[in-house]
Design a protein around this motif. Structure first.
Motif, short mmCIF file in Angstrom:
data_model
loop_
_atom_site.label_atom_id
_atom_site.label_comp_id
_atom_site.label_asym_id
_atom_site.label_seq_id
_atom_site.Cartn_x
_atom_site.Cartn_y
_atom_site.Cartn_z
N ARG A 1 11.81 33.11 21.13
CA ARG A 1 10.65 33.46 21.94
C ARG A 1 10.18 32.29 22.80
N VAL A 2 9.62 32.60 23.97
CA VAL A 2 9.00 31.64 24.87
C VAL A 2 7.53 32.02 24.97
N ALA A 3 6.64 31.05 24.86
CA ALA A 3 5.21 31.30 25.00
C ALA A 3 4.79 31.02 26.44
N ILE A 4 3.86 31.83 26.95
CA ILE A 4 3.36 31.70 28.32
C ILE A 4 1.84 31.76 28.26
N ARG A 5 1.19 30.89 29.05
CA ARG A 5 -0.27 30.91 29.12
C ARG A 5 -0.72 30.43 30.50
N HIS A 6 -1.98 30.65 30.79
CA HIS A 6 -2.61 30.17 32.02
C HIS A 6 -3.40 28.92 31.65
N SER A 7 -3.30 27.87 32.44
CA SER A 7 -3.95 26.61 32.10
C SER A 7 -5.47 26.72 32.04
N TYR B 1 -7.04 29.19 30.69
CA TYR B 1 -7.34 29.80 29.38
C TYR B 1 -6.29 29.35 28.36
N PRO B 2 -6.28 28.10 27.96
CA PRO B 2 -5.23 27.59 27.09
C PRO B 2 -5.22 28.19 25.68
N ASP B 3 -6.31 28.84 25.28
CA ASP B 3 -6.34 29.45 23.96
C ASP B 3 -5.82 30.89 23.96
N ARG B 4 -5.41 31.37 25.14
CA ARG B 4 -4.85 32.72 25.27
C ARG B 4 -3.41 32.62 25.75
N GLY B 5 -2.60 33.53 25.32
CA GLY B 5 -1.21 33.53 25.77
C GLY B 5 -0.44 34.66 25.14
N PHE B 6 0.82 34.69 25.45
CA PHE B 6 1.69 35.71 24.88
C PHE B 6 3.10 35.15 24.81
N SER B 7 3.96 35.83 24.10
CA SER B 7 5.35 35.38 24.02
C SER B 7 6.28 36.48 24.49
N VAL B 8 7.42 36.07 25.00
CA VAL B 8 8.45 37.00 25.46
C VAL B 8 9.79 36.54 24.92
N ASP B 9 10.74 37.46 24.94
CA ASP B 9 12.09 37.15 24.50
C ASP B 9 12.66 36.01 25.35
N ARG B 10 13.21 35.00 24.70
CA ARG B 10 13.71 33.82 25.39
C ARG B 10 14.85 34.15 26.36
N ALA B 11 15.76 35.01 25.96
CA ALA B 11 16.88 35.38 26.83
C ALA B 11 16.39 36.13 28.06
N ALA B 12 15.43 37.03 27.87
CA ALA B 12 14.87 37.77 29.01
C ALA B 12 14.14 36.83 29.96
N PHE B 13 13.39 35.87 29.42
CA PHE B 13 12.67 34.91 30.27
C PHE B 13 13.65 34.04 31.04
N THR B 14 14.73 33.62 30.40
CA THR B 14 15.75 32.81 31.06
C THR B 14 16.37 33.59 32.22
N SER B 15 16.65 34.87 32.01
CA SER B 15 17.20 35.71 33.07
C SER B 15 16.19 35.88 34.21
N PHE B 16 14.92 36.05 33.87
CA PHE B 16 13.87 36.19 34.88
C PHE B 16 13.78 34.93 35.74
N VAL B 17 13.75 33.77 35.12
CA VAL B 17 13.66 32.50 35.86
C VAL B 17 14.89 32.32 36.75
N ALA B 18 16.08 32.64 36.24
CA ALA B 18 17.30 32.53 37.04
C ALA B 18 17.24 33.43 38.27
N ALA B 19 16.72 34.66 38.09
CA ALA B 19 16.61 35.59 39.23
C ALA B 19 15.61 35.07 40.26
N VAL B 20 14.50 34.50 39.81
CA VAL B 20 13.51 33.95 40.74
C VAL B 20 14.11 32.78 41.51
#
Length: 69
Positions: A32-38, A40-59
């Motif tokens: 998993r990869v965690a994502i948050r907005h600076s 609101y550092p006490d809030r965030g969510f996690s996503v599948d690491r492989a899916a996030f890697t694919s998303f970043v590569a596409a961007v």
């Protein structure tokens, strides 16, 4: 994610110089990869690491197709 553990957060190189409007990413665990907005550092969510890697590569390759509906 309810409570974020102590993680090493990374900011995008495209973030504002003041650092107040940034998306931050951290390795949450092996799958998993965690994502948050600076603002609101006490809030965030996690996503599948492989899916996030694919998303970043596409961007980065500008092949991400966004639907208009």
């Amino acid at each position: 994610m309810s409570a974020l553990p102590e993680l090493k957060w990374f900011k995008s190189s495209f973030s504002e110089a003041s650092g107040n409007a940034c998306v931050e990413v951290a390795i949450y665990n092996e799958t998993r990869v965690a994502i948050r907005h600076s603002v609101y550092p006490d809030r965030g969510f996690s996503v599948d690491r492989a899916a996030f890697t694919s998303f970043v590569a596409a961007v980065k390759s500008e092949t991400l197709s966004l639907s208009t509906h």
